[in-house]
Design an enzyme around this catalytic site. Structure first.
Site, mmCIF file in Angstrom:
data_model
loop_
_atom_site.group_PDB
_atom_site.id
_atom_site.type_symbol
_atom_site.label_atom_id
_atom_site.label_comp_id
_atom_site.label_asym_id
_atom_site.label_seq_id
_atom_site.Cartn_x
_atom_site.Cartn_y
_atom_site.Cartn_z
ATOM 1 N N CYS A 70 -22.174 37.976 30.635
ATOM 2 C CA CYS A 70 -20.762 38.390 30.617
ATOM 3 C C CYS A 70 -20.639 39.884 30.328
ATOM 4 O O CYS A 70 -19.857 40.586 30.969
ATOM 5 C CB CYS A 70 -19.983 37.617 29.561
ATOM 6 S SG CYS A 70 -19.534 35.940 30.025
ATOM 7 N N ASP A 85 -32.745 19.466 13.709
ATOM 8 C CA ASP A 85 -33.819 20.290 13.129
ATOM 9 C C ASP A 85 -35.105 20.260 13.955
ATOM 10 O O ASP A 85 -36.042 21.003 13.679
ATOM 11 C CB ASP A 85 -34.091 19.881 11.667
ATOM 12 C CG ASP A 85 -34.392 18.385 11.499
ATOM 13 O OD1 ASP A 85 -34.906 17.758 12.453
ATOM 14 O OD2 ASP A 85 -34.112 17.847 10.407
ATOM 15 N N CYS A 91 -35.900 7.068 1.521
ATOM 16 C CA CYS A 91 -36.537 6.500 2.721
ATOM 17 C C CYS A 91 -38.049 6.715 2.741
ATOM 18 O O CYS A 91 -38.791 5.825 3.172
ATOM 19 C CB CYS A 91 -35.879 7.019 3.997
ATOM 20 S SG CYS A 91 -35.844 8.788 4.188
ATOM 21 N N HIS A 107 -27.398 14.614 19.288
ATOM 22 C CA HIS A 107 -26.486 15.729 19.023
ATOM 23 C C HIS A 107 -27.086 17.068 19.447
ATOM 24 O O HIS A 107 -26.744 18.116 18.895
ATOM 25 C CB HIS A 107 -26.074 15.742 17.541
ATOM 26 C CG HIS A 107 -25.208 14.566 17.169
ATOM 27 N ND1 HIS A 107 -24.985 14.174 15.870
ATOM 28 C CD2 HIS A 107 -24.501 13.709 17.942
ATOM 29 C CE1 HIS A 107 -24.186 13.107 15.868
ATOM 30 N NE2 HIS A 107 -23.880 12.803 17.110
#
Ligand code: OAD
Ligand code: ZN
Length: 312
Positions: free
Chosen positions: A166, A114, A289, A131
């Site tokens: 492409c 994010d 958290c 990631h």
């Protein structure tokens, strides 16, 4: 790794925070859920629960690179749900920034795509996006890279995005095309040329056989960015003196292996809603958290500023 016996309580965690100089913070989707962004594996609310109706044998397949190559429409049908749409960050992001400001953040390894760490002001040299992110996208056929913003129209519409380079190449070499041929005529794969020689002069056909764009987030079956291994093995492993794992189920390798790779004498703390049964952390702080971080900062005497934290 065996749990270190001398660290047990919240106050132990506070004193570790205060005396450490090189903290590795490892984060996952749980640090963004207070902003309304779903995590992956929470029952009911997580993305994978929401995807159970897609008819996949395992909802993680939406991020499987082989399936993406076979049928990118599966990913594109859910991409809009995980597209970063907000710049608001959570108190937990603000806490990581606070560690950076105090000069005691060694590295934030995040699994999140994010990019809220960036909005919270975590410096690129302190951040490893394990990631990847939605910042850029790459053609899976020719490797052409673009800013992911260019694909937002397709991503938001749930349509598969194809590669401009492409498409252009296909049009240039197409027999009978009024457009200019490329000088060397070598571009494009044989299979593709075959298919457009048979096709009509319909532009949609050109696009349909062009390479598919994949946002540069790491799919299952793909390698993590090289910086992940380099930073961990050749830099942080030597320097780290405290590990803080926040809002991740630690179910996805190789990020899940980070805690095992760091020296076993370095204390490891865990903050998340549910216990992580496969890792022995020194202190488990279970719950929301943002709440836990706010309390740790209060006890440390640190002024954590964030609009979501009530001041008394
Ligand atoms: P998960 O959904 O697996 O784990 C998130 C953890 O955070 C869960 O254990 C929740 O209980 C916890 N959690 C949620 N909200 C919280 C809150 N407000 N406070 C504290 N804890 C909270 O997400 P990740 O571990 O990040 O990869 O998932 C790892 C990877 O799996 C992702 O990066 C993604 C996914 O497949 C790819 O797509 C390649
Ligand atoms: Zn391409």
């Amino acid at each position: 790794r065996v749990k270190l016996p001398m660290y047990n309580t919240i106050d132990d965690a506070v004193s570790l925070l205060k005396k450490s100089r090189n903290i590795v913070v490892l984060t996952g989707a749980g640090i963004s859920t207070s902003l309304g962004i779903p995590d992956f594996r929470s029952k009911g609310t997580g993305l994978y629960s929401q995807l159970e109706n897609l008819g996949l044998s395992d909802p993680q397949e939406v991020f499987d690179i082989s399936l993406f190559r076979e049928d990118p429409s599966v990913f594109y049908s859910v991409a809009k749900d995980i597209l970063p749409s907000s710049k608001k960050f959570s108190p937990t992001h603000a806490f990581i920034r606070l560690l950076q400001d105090k000069g005691i953040l060694l590295t934030n390894f995040t699994q999140n795509i994010d990019n809220l760490e960036g909005h919270a002001g975590i410096l690129p040299e302190k951040l490893i996006q394990c990631h990847g992110s939605f910042a850029t996208a790459t053609c899976i056929e020719c490797g052409y890279k673009v800013e992911c913003e260019k694909l937002y129209y397709d991503l938001k519409a749930g349509k598969v995005a194809h590669c401009d380079r492409c498409i252009q190449r296909i049009r240039e070499v197409k027999p009978g095309s009024k457009r200019k041929r490329s000088s060397d005529g070598s571009s494009g794969s044989r299979k593709k040329r075959q298919s457009y020689e048979d096709s009509t002069d319909d532009e949609d056909d050109d696009i349909a056989v062009a390479g598919v764009m994949k946002p540069d987030i790491t799919f299952f079956g793909e390698d993590l960015p090289k910086t992940f291994h380099d930073r961990l093995m050749d830099h942080d492993r030597e320097l780290v003196d405290l590990v803080l794992v926040i809002g991740t189920s630690l179910k996805v390798a190789p990020v899940s292996e980070v805690v095992g790779v760091l020296p076993p004498t370095v204390p490891q703390l865990y903050i998340s809603r549910e216990p992580c049964s496969h890792v022995d952390f020194d202190i488990d702080m279970l719950g929301d958290c943002d709440t836990i971080i706010t309390e740790l900062c209060r006890r440390a005497g640190w002024d954590l500023q964030h609009e979501m934290i009530a001041k008394d």
